[in-house]
Design a protein around this motif. Sequence first.
Motif, PDB file in Angstrom:
ATOM      1  N   HIS A  36     -23.760 -41.896 -63.100  1.00 54.49           N
ATOM      2  CA  HIS A  36     -24.671 -41.741 -64.234  1.00 54.49           C
ATOM      3  C   HIS A  36     -23.829 -41.700 -65.517  1.00 54.49           C
ATOM      4  CE1 HIS A  36     -28.142 -40.822 -61.652  1.00 54.49           C
ATOM      5  NE2 HIS A  36     -27.268 -40.182 -60.890  1.00 54.49           N
ATOM      6  N   PRO A  37     -23.965 -42.714 -66.375  1.00 49.34           N
ATOM      7  CA  PRO A  37     -23.196 -42.725 -67.622  1.00 49.34           C
ATOM      8  C   PRO A  37     -23.950 -42.018 -68.741  1.00 49.34           C
ATOM      9  CG  PRO A  37     -24.389 -44.772 -67.411  1.00 49.34           C
ATOM     10  CD  PRO A  37     -24.769 -43.932 -66.209  1.00 49.34           C
ATOM     11  N   ASP A  38     -23.339 -41.980 -69.919  1.00 50.50           N
ATOM     12  CA  ASP A  38     -24.005 -41.476 -71.130  1.00 50.50           C
ATOM     13  C   ASP A  38     -24.583 -40.084 -70.951  1.00 50.50           C
ATOM     14  OD1 ASP A  38     -23.475 -43.959 -72.383  1.00 50.50           O
ATOM     15  OD2 ASP A  38     -25.281 -44.818 -71.494  1.00 50.50           O
ATOM     16  N   VAL A  39     -23.864 -39.227 -70.249  1.00 56.63           N
ATOM     17  CA  VAL A  39     -24.313 -37.840 -70.084  1.00 56.63           C
ATOM     18  C   VAL A  39     -24.047 -37.092 -71.394  1.00 56.63           C
ATOM     19  CG1 VAL A  39     -24.055 -35.716 -68.761  1.00 56.63           C
ATOM     20  CG2 VAL A  39     -23.759 -37.935 -67.630  1.00 56.63           C
ATOM     21  N   GLN A  81     -11.727 -35.558 -60.093  1.00 50.47           N
ATOM     22  CA  GLN A  81     -12.941 -34.923 -59.573  1.00 50.47           C
ATOM     23  C   GLN A  81     -12.660 -33.488 -59.143  1.00 50.47           C
ATOM     24  OE1 GLN A  81     -15.425 -37.438 -56.881  1.00 50.47           O
ATOM     25  NE2 GLN A  81     -13.956 -39.033 -57.373  1.00 50.47           N
ATOM     26  N   MET A  82     -11.513 -33.278 -58.502  1.00 54.95           N
ATOM     27  CA  MET A  82     -11.161 -31.911 -58.079  1.00 54.95           C
ATOM     28  C   MET A  82     -10.879 -31.027 -59.287  1.00 54.95           C
ATOM     29  SD  MET A  82      -8.902 -32.397 -54.586  1.00 54.95           S
ATOM     30  CE  MET A  82      -7.751 -33.617 -55.236  1.00 54.95           C
ATOM     31  N   LEU A  83     -10.221 -31.598 -60.305  1.00 57.08           N
ATOM     32  CA  LEU A  83      -9.892 -30.844 -61.518  1.00 57.08           C
ATOM     33  C   LEU A  83     -11.160 -30.403 -62.248  1.00 57.08           C
ATOM     34  CD1 LEU A  83      -7.596 -29.928 -63.475  1.00 57.08           C
ATOM     35  CD2 LEU A  83      -7.860 -32.140 -64.608  1.00 57.08           C
ATOM     36  N   PHE A  84     -12.149 -31.284 -62.274  1.00 57.49           N
ATOM     37  CA  PHE A  84     -13.380 -30.988 -63.007  1.00 57.49           C
ATOM     38  C   PHE A  84     -14.365 -30.138 -62.192  1.00 57.49           C
ATOM     39  CE2 PHE A  84     -13.419 -34.843 -66.137  1.00 57.49           C
ATOM     40  CZ  PHE A  84     -12.325 -34.292 -66.791  1.00 57.49           C
ATOM     41  N   PRO A 110     -16.495 -40.289 -69.722  1.00 55.19           N
ATOM     42  CA  PRO A 110     -16.986 -39.188 -68.877  1.00 55.19           C
ATOM     43  C   PRO A 110     -18.305 -39.561 -68.215  1.00 55.19           C
ATOM     44  CG  PRO A 110     -17.454 -38.741 -71.187  1.00 55.19           C
ATOM     45  CD  PRO A 110     -16.611 -39.985 -71.160  1.00 55.19           C
ATOM     46  N   VAL A 111     -18.427 -39.257 -66.936  1.00 53.09           N
ATOM     47  CA  VAL A 111     -19.628 -39.610 -66.176  1.00 53.09           C
ATOM     48  C   VAL A 111     -19.993 -38.471 -65.233  1.00 53.09           C
ATOM     49  CG1 VAL A 111     -19.120 -42.093 -66.267  1.00 53.09           C
ATOM     50  CG2 VAL A 111     -18.302 -40.730 -64.315  1.00 53.09           C
ATOM     51  N   HIS A 112     -21.203 -38.566 -64.702  1.00 55.45           N
ATOM     52  CA  HIS A 112     -21.632 -37.665 -63.628  1.00 55.45           C
ATOM     53  C   HIS A 112     -21.809 -38.485 -62.365  1.00 55.45           C
ATOM     54  CE1 HIS A 112     -23.690 -34.464 -61.463  1.00 55.45           C
ATOM     55  NE2 HIS A 112     -24.637 -35.336 -61.152  1.00 55.45           N
ATOM     56  N   LEU A 113     -21.172 -38.054 -61.288  1.00 59.00           N
ATOM     57  CA  LEU A 113     -21.325 -38.694 -59.984  1.00 59.00           C
ATOM     58  C   LEU A 113     -22.249 -37.846 -59.118  1.00 59.00           C
ATOM     59  CD1 LEU A 113     -17.636 -39.768 -59.193  1.00 59.00           C
ATOM     60  CD2 LEU A 113     -19.443 -41.097 -60.309  1.00 59.00           C
ATOM     61  N   ASN A 117     -18.252 -34.616 -63.878  1.00 63.47           N
ATOM     62  CA  ASN A 117     -17.396 -34.402 -62.705  1.00 63.47           C
ATOM     63  C   ASN A 117     -16.452 -35.557 -62.417  1.00 63.47           C
ATOM     64  OD1 ASN A 117     -19.261 -36.217 -61.719  1.00 63.47           O
ATOM     65  ND2 ASN A 117     -20.279 -34.759 -60.358  1.00 63.47           N
ATOM     66  N   SER A 118     -16.379 -36.533 -63.344  1.00 64.02           N
ATOM     67  CA  SER A 118     -15.425 -37.624 -63.165  1.00 64.02           C
ATOM     68  C   SER A 118     -15.326 -38.416 -64.466  1.00 64.02           C
ATOM     69  CB  SER A 118     -15.860 -38.538 -62.015  1.00 64.02           C
ATOM     70  OG  SER A 118     -14.825 -39.460 -61.692  1.00 64.02           O
TER      71      SER A 118
END
Length: 345
Positions: free
Chosen positions: A105-108, A185-188, A92-95, A206-207
């Motif tokens: 951004h990893p390690d969220v 991305q759309m699902l999240f 899981p990451v944040h874009l 979000n991805s």
Amino acid sequence: MKNVDIVILDLFLPQEISVDACADLSVPVLEKMLARAKCELLPSEVYSTGTLEEWLCRAFGIARQLDEPIAPITVMADGMQPGTGYWLRADPVHLQMQRTQLFLHPDVPLNADEATQLCASLNTHFAAEGLSFFSPHPQRWYLYMESIPDIVTRPLSQVAGRNVQTHLPKGQDALRWHKIFNEIQMLFFEHAVNQAREVHGDLPINSIWLWGGGHAVEQLARPYTKVCGDSFLAGAFAQAAGISYQILPDDLSPYVDDNEGDMLIIWEGLRRPFQQGDLHAWRDSVQCLEQSYIAPLWKALRNGHIKQLSLNVLNAGVVNRFVLTRSAVWKPWRLSKSLAQYALA
């Protein structure tokens, strides 16, 4: 007498920040080691990416391939059995959109319940495509499938803080996986978990990032009798090879004095502060490396408790190996250079 390999990530900084980051940094033992060692630039045909994932694969006898099979190795460390199917890490990451680019951004931080809910949504959405997602650890997710996707991925460590659009999967099936990437991305985007996270001021997940695909490796080589580190990945390789693994202690001296076999030490302590641009934390981590690990290794080499010491420095796709034998200790004419002088061009 034994050999010790220590792997250090992100010790040499880019030229544009190295002088400021290393100003007045006191690491005399480390600088002495680097100056007196025999330096080798490891061959690019063997170490093409210079990542820890690649280094560990070569060290534990996995031949070079398009994707390093990290997922089936770490899935065992996370308490699952890989079986006969194909695994990918699906972390899981944040874009973050900046102008026209998406930065990863990893390690969220997220909790197990959030991870379970997000994975459940993925499994519902992609059930017809034979994709199964698992989250045995909140920040380490996996994708399992029976078929082998014809794609080449990039390790998460290589993409952190970078524009993902230039690092998406490549290969014959790339377009299908780009589509999956967009669907996730759309699902999240409006997922209840992310809505709640944003209310609390947390970054949304979000991805995901797909990487490290492969089948279970039947037998890893056992080049060491002990592995120590601050690295989940190193621990996973040690477990898969049936080698003792221990979290790095505050004082390394008892380990290098008592162990008669070959030992591997992994130090990832510089990676996160470097990736986050926190140079003060990076400097503190270098000082910790010097005092807790480099100084005891130098003393053990000088006293004859270590036959050979190799510092493997992994930076920006390049692997430098600095090899020291006991005779190198007594070469004071090899003058030390400041750490800044090893900056990456």
